[in-house]
Design a protein around this motif. Structure first.
Motif, PDB file in Angstrom:
ATOM      1  N   GLY A 231       7.176  -0.404   4.260  1.00 58.13           N
ATOM      2  CA  GLY A 231       5.784  -0.393   4.691  1.00 58.13           C
ATOM      3  C   GLY A 231       5.547   0.519   5.877  1.00 58.13           C
ATOM      4  O   GLY A 231       4.474   0.499   6.488  1.00 58.13           O
ATOM      5  N   GLY A 232       6.568   1.310   6.226  1.00 54.03           N
ATOM      6  CA  GLY A 232       6.418   2.270   7.312  1.00 54.03           C
ATOM      7  C   GLY A 232       6.848   1.771   8.674  1.00 54.03           C
ATOM      8  O   GLY A 232       6.606   2.444   9.688  1.00 54.03           O
ATOM      9  N   PHE A 233       7.518   0.626   8.732  1.00 57.98           N
ATOM     10  CA  PHE A 233       7.956   0.066  10.013  1.00 57.98           C
ATOM     11  C   PHE A 233       9.408   0.475  10.272  1.00 57.98           C
ATOM     12  O   PHE A 233      10.288   0.213   9.452  1.00 57.98           O
ATOM     13  CB  PHE A 233       7.827  -1.458   9.995  1.00 57.98           C
ATOM     14  CG  PHE A 233       6.414  -1.939   9.787  1.00 57.98           C
ATOM     15  CD1 PHE A 233       5.524  -2.006  10.842  1.00 57.98           C
ATOM     16  CD2 PHE A 233       5.978  -2.294   8.512  1.00 57.98           C
ATOM     17  CE1 PHE A 233       4.216  -2.427  10.640  1.00 57.98           C
ATOM     18  CE2 PHE A 233       4.675  -2.726   8.306  1.00 57.98           C
ATOM     19  CZ  PHE A 233       3.797  -2.786   9.376  1.00 57.98           C
TER      20      PHE A 233
ATOM     21  N   GLU B 158      -5.930   7.494  -0.618  1.00 58.62           N
ATOM     22  CA  GLU B 158      -6.830   7.838   0.485  1.00 58.62           C
ATOM     23  C   GLU B 158      -7.794   6.707   0.818  1.00 58.62           C
ATOM     24  O   GLU B 158      -8.092   6.453   1.983  1.00 58.62           O
ATOM     25  CB  GLU B 158      -7.612   9.116   0.136  1.00 58.62           C
ATOM     26  CG  GLU B 158      -8.304   9.751   1.344  1.00 58.62           C
ATOM     27  CD  GLU B 158      -7.330  10.093   2.471  1.00 58.62           C
ATOM     28  OE1 GLU B 158      -7.700   9.868   3.654  1.00 58.62           O
ATOM     29  OE2 GLU B 158      -6.211  10.557   2.190  1.00 58.62           O
ATOM     30  N   GLU B 159      -8.258   5.998  -0.213  1.00 59.19           N
ATOM     31  CA  GLU B 159      -9.234   4.932   0.014  1.00 59.19           C
ATOM     32  C   GLU B 159      -8.623   3.722   0.723  1.00 59.19           C
ATOM     33  O   GLU B 159      -9.352   2.842   1.189  1.00 59.19           O
ATOM     34  CB  GLU B 159      -9.891   4.500  -1.302  1.00 59.19           C
ATOM     35  CG  GLU B 159      -8.963   3.837  -2.306  1.00 59.19           C
ATOM     36  CD  GLU B 159      -8.282   4.833  -3.240  1.00 59.19           C
ATOM     37  OE1 GLU B 159      -7.754   4.387  -4.280  1.00 59.19           O
ATOM     38  OE2 GLU B 159      -8.275   6.047  -2.923  1.00 59.19           O
ATOM     39  N   ARG B 160      -7.283   3.685   0.829  1.00 60.45           N
ATOM     40  CA  ARG B 160      -6.642   2.562   1.521  1.00 60.45           C
ATOM     41  C   ARG B 160      -5.868   3.010   2.763  1.00 60.45           C
ATOM     42  O   ARG B 160      -5.154   2.212   3.377  1.00 60.45           O
ATOM     43  CB  ARG B 160      -5.719   1.797   0.561  1.00 60.45           C
ATOM     44  CG  ARG B 160      -6.476   1.185  -0.609  1.00 60.45           C
ATOM     45  CD  ARG B 160      -5.695   0.149  -1.339  1.00 60.45           C
ATOM     46  NE  ARG B 160      -5.485  -1.065  -0.556  1.00 60.45           N
ATOM     47  CZ  ARG B 160      -4.987  -2.191  -1.069  1.00 60.45           C
ATOM     48  NH1 ARG B 160      -4.644  -2.248  -2.345  1.00 60.45           N
ATOM     49  NH2 ARG B 160      -4.805  -3.258  -0.323  1.00 60.45           N
ATOM     50  N   ARG B 161      -6.010   4.274   3.143  1.00 56.51           N
ATOM     51  CA  ARG B 161      -5.273   4.792   4.293  1.00 56.51           C
ATOM     52  C   ARG B 161      -5.669   4.084   5.590  1.00 56.51           C
ATOM     53  O   ARG B 161      -4.807   3.711   6.398  1.00 56.51           O
ATOM     54  CB  ARG B 161      -5.494   6.302   4.441  1.00 56.51           C
ATOM     55  CG  ARG B 161      -4.742   6.910   5.627  1.00 56.51           C
ATOM     56  CD  ARG B 161      -4.787   8.422   5.566  1.00 56.51           C
ATOM     57  NE  ARG B 161      -4.098   8.917   4.379  1.00 56.51           N
ATOM     58  CZ  ARG B 161      -2.772   9.082   4.294  1.00 56.51           C
ATOM     59  NH1 ARG B 161      -2.002   8.756   5.323  1.00 56.51           N
ATOM     60  NH2 ARG B 161      -2.241   9.546   3.202  1.00 56.51           N
ATOM     61  N   THR B 162      -6.954   3.877   5.786  1.00 59.82           N
ATOM     62  CA  THR B 162      -7.404   3.206   7.010  1.00 59.82           C
ATOM     63  C   THR B 162      -6.873   1.781   7.067  1.00 59.82           C
ATOM     64  O   THR B 162      -6.417   1.313   8.118  1.00 59.82           O
ATOM     65  CB  THR B 162      -8.943   3.195   7.077  1.00 59.82           C
ATOM     66  OG1 THR B 162      -9.413   4.551   7.097  1.00 59.82           O
ATOM     67  CG2 THR B 162      -9.432   2.487   8.339  1.00 59.82           C
ATOM     68  N   GLU B 163      -6.901   1.088   5.940  1.00 59.31           N
ATOM     69  CA  GLU B 163      -6.358  -0.266   5.884  1.00 59.31           C
ATOM     70  C   GLU B 163      -4.866  -0.264   6.198  1.00 59.31           C
ATOM     71  O   GLU B 163      -4.383  -1.109   6.963  1.00 59.31           O
ATOM     72  CB  GLU B 163      -6.599  -0.863   4.496  1.00 59.31           C
ATOM     73  CG  GLU B 163      -6.056  -2.282   4.345  1.00 59.31           C
ATOM     74  CD  GLU B 163      -6.124  -2.783   2.914  1.00 59.31           C
ATOM     75  OE1 GLU B 163      -5.706  -3.944   2.690  1.00 59.31           O
ATOM     76  OE2 GLU B 163      -6.560  -2.025   2.020  1.00 59.31           O
ATOM     77  N   TYR B 164      -4.140   0.688   5.613  1.00 57.77           N
ATOM     78  CA  TYR B 164      -2.700   0.792   5.852  1.00 57.77           C
ATOM     79  C   TYR B 164      -2.426   1.003   7.342  1.00 57.77           C
ATOM     80  O   TYR B 164      -1.580   0.320   7.924  1.00 57.77           O
ATOM     81  CB  TYR B 164      -2.121   1.946   5.043  1.00 57.77           C
ATOM     82  CG  TYR B 164      -0.713   2.310   5.424  1.00 57.77           C
ATOM     83  CD1 TYR B 164       0.366   1.510   5.043  1.00 57.77           C
ATOM     84  CD2 TYR B 164      -0.452   3.451   6.195  1.00 57.77           C
ATOM     85  CE1 TYR B 164       1.662   1.836   5.415  1.00 57.77           C
ATOM     86  CE2 TYR B 164       0.840   3.779   6.564  1.00 57.77           C
ATOM     87  CZ  TYR B 164       1.885   2.968   6.175  1.00 57.77           C
ATOM     88  OH  TYR B 164       3.169   3.284   6.549  1.00 57.77           O
ATOM     89  N   GLU B 165      -3.131   1.935   7.944  1.00 56.88           N
ATOM     90  CA  GLU B 165      -2.915   2.232   9.364  1.00 56.88           C
ATOM     91  C   GLU B 165      -3.263   1.039  10.238  1.00 56.88           C
ATOM     92  O   GLU B 165      -2.614   0.790  11.257  1.00 56.88           O
ATOM     93  CB  GLU B 165      -3.724   3.464   9.763  1.00 56.88           C
ATOM     94  CG  GLU B 165      -3.192   4.746   9.114  1.00 56.88           C
ATOM     95  CD  GLU B 165      -4.091   5.947   9.334  1.00 56.88           C
ATOM     96  OE1 GLU B 165      -5.217   5.763   9.867  1.00 56.88           O
ATOM     97  OE2 GLU B 165      -3.689   7.070   8.960  1.00 56.88           O
TER      98      GLU B 165
ATOM     99  N   ILE C 129       0.826  -1.208   0.000  1.00 59.74           N
ATOM    100  CA  ILE C 129       0.000   0.000   0.000  1.00 59.74           C
ATOM    101  C   ILE C 129       0.862   1.260   0.000  1.00 59.74           C
ATOM    102  O   ILE C 129       0.577   2.225  -0.724  1.00 59.74           O
ATOM    103  CB  ILE C 129      -0.954   0.005   1.212  1.00 59.74           C
ATOM    104  CG1 ILE C 129      -1.964  -1.153   1.098  1.00 59.74           C
ATOM    105  CG2 ILE C 129      -1.692   1.335   1.317  1.00 59.74           C
ATOM    106  CD1 ILE C 129      -2.820  -1.344   2.340  1.00 59.74           C
ATOM    107  N   LYS C 130       1.935   1.270   0.782  1.00 61.08           N
ATOM    108  CA  LYS C 130       2.773   2.475   0.902  1.00 61.08           C
ATOM    109  C   LYS C 130       3.771   2.593  -0.242  1.00 61.08           C
ATOM    110  O   LYS C 130       3.861   3.634  -0.890  1.00 61.08           O
ATOM    111  CB  LYS C 130       3.520   2.462   2.234  1.00 61.08           C
ATOM    112  CG  LYS C 130       4.388   3.703   2.484  1.00 61.08           C
ATOM    113  CD  LYS C 130       5.040   3.638   3.866  1.00 61.08           C
ATOM    114  CE  LYS C 130       5.706   4.951   4.216  1.00 61.08           C
ATOM    115  NZ  LYS C 130       6.886   5.250   3.387  1.00 61.08           N
ATOM    116  N   HIS C 131       4.522   1.523  -0.476  1.00 60.56           N
ATOM    117  CA  HIS C 131       5.647   1.602  -1.406  1.00 60.56           C
ATOM    118  C   HIS C 131       5.215   1.595  -2.868  1.00 60.56           C
ATOM    119  O   HIS C 131       5.835   2.270  -3.702  1.00 60.56           O
ATOM    120  CB  HIS C 131       6.600   0.433  -1.135  1.00 60.56           C
ATOM    121  CG  HIS C 131       7.917   0.534  -1.833  1.00 60.56           C
ATOM    122  ND1 HIS C 131       8.820   1.550  -1.582  1.00 60.56           N
ATOM    123  CD2 HIS C 131       8.494  -0.256  -2.787  1.00 60.56           C
ATOM    124  CE1 HIS C 131       9.893   1.374  -2.331  1.00 60.56           C
ATOM    125  NE2 HIS C 131       9.726   0.298  -3.078  1.00 60.56           N
TER     126      HIS C 131
END
Length: 200
Positions: free
Chosen positions: A171-173, A119-126, A111-113
């Motif tokens: 992935g933001g980790f 925006e439609e996948r931000r909640t899923e990403y978080e 989702i990130k990379h």
């Protein structure tokens, strides 16, 4: 034999790594999942589940699921413990990878990379962050006990978990929170015949 995969996929990378470590020769067939190449009739005849990687063995038999292929290729090598309990521990980590690690680390990375967190996948990403950090903490705890996941040498358990863990930052980790994981990543990267991701 042929391996069908995507160089950007951690699951495919497991097979690139094991074939490099064991010096197994194969023919690579690049599959672009974003172009729907796993949904074509010809691919679905090979794997009705429509996923990569797949292995076409020398006699034409087809094997899917990355960890199954990984263990098959490593059979008889030092990457598979001889002791039955230790082999079961390898499987334990591989089940952990598929159910408690990959669904968070790999999906957040995608989702990130690759999508840039639309925006439609931000909640899923978080929502993937908590589960991903939980999995990383499990790894960190285990790697405080030994240099590898099953004892003192590399096994297919390490290859399975390394594939997506070493790119978890995509992935933001923040892996700086996990010094034992960082040491483990460097340890694997320093091994003879190690091959980095995206190289076939």
């Amino acid at each position: 034999m042929k391996i069908y995969g995507d160089k950007q996929s951690g699951n495919s990378y497991k097979l690139i790594l094991v074939t490099s470590f064991l010096q197994i020769h194969y023919e690579w067939q690049d599959i672009d999942t974003k172009k729907g190449e796993t949904r074509t009739d010809s691919f679905l005849q090979l794997n009705p589940n429509g996923k990569i990687p797949i292995l076409i063995w020398n006699d034409g038999r087809v094997l899917s699921e990355s960890n199954a292929i990984l263990n098959f290729l490593a059979e008889g090598s030092d990457l598979i413990p001889k002791d039955a309990f230790e082999r079961a521990r390898v499987l334990q980590w591989q089940f952990f990878e598929q159910y408690s690690h990959e669904p968070y680390i790999a999906v957040a990375r995608y989702i990130k990379h690759y999508l840039g967190i639309p925006e439609e996948r931000r909640t899923e990403y978080e929502s993937k962050q908590e589960g991903g950090h939980k999995a990383l903490k499990v790894l960190e705890t285990e790697l405080e006990k030994a240099p590898f996941l099953v004892g003192n040498s590399l096994t297919t358990a390490d290859i399975s978990l390394f594939a997506y863990t070493h790119v978890a930052h995509e992935g933001g980790f923040d892996l700086s929170m996990y010094p034992k994981i960082q040491d483990w990543i460097r340890r694997i990267q320093s091994l003879e015949r190690f091959k980095p991701m995206h190289s076939v």
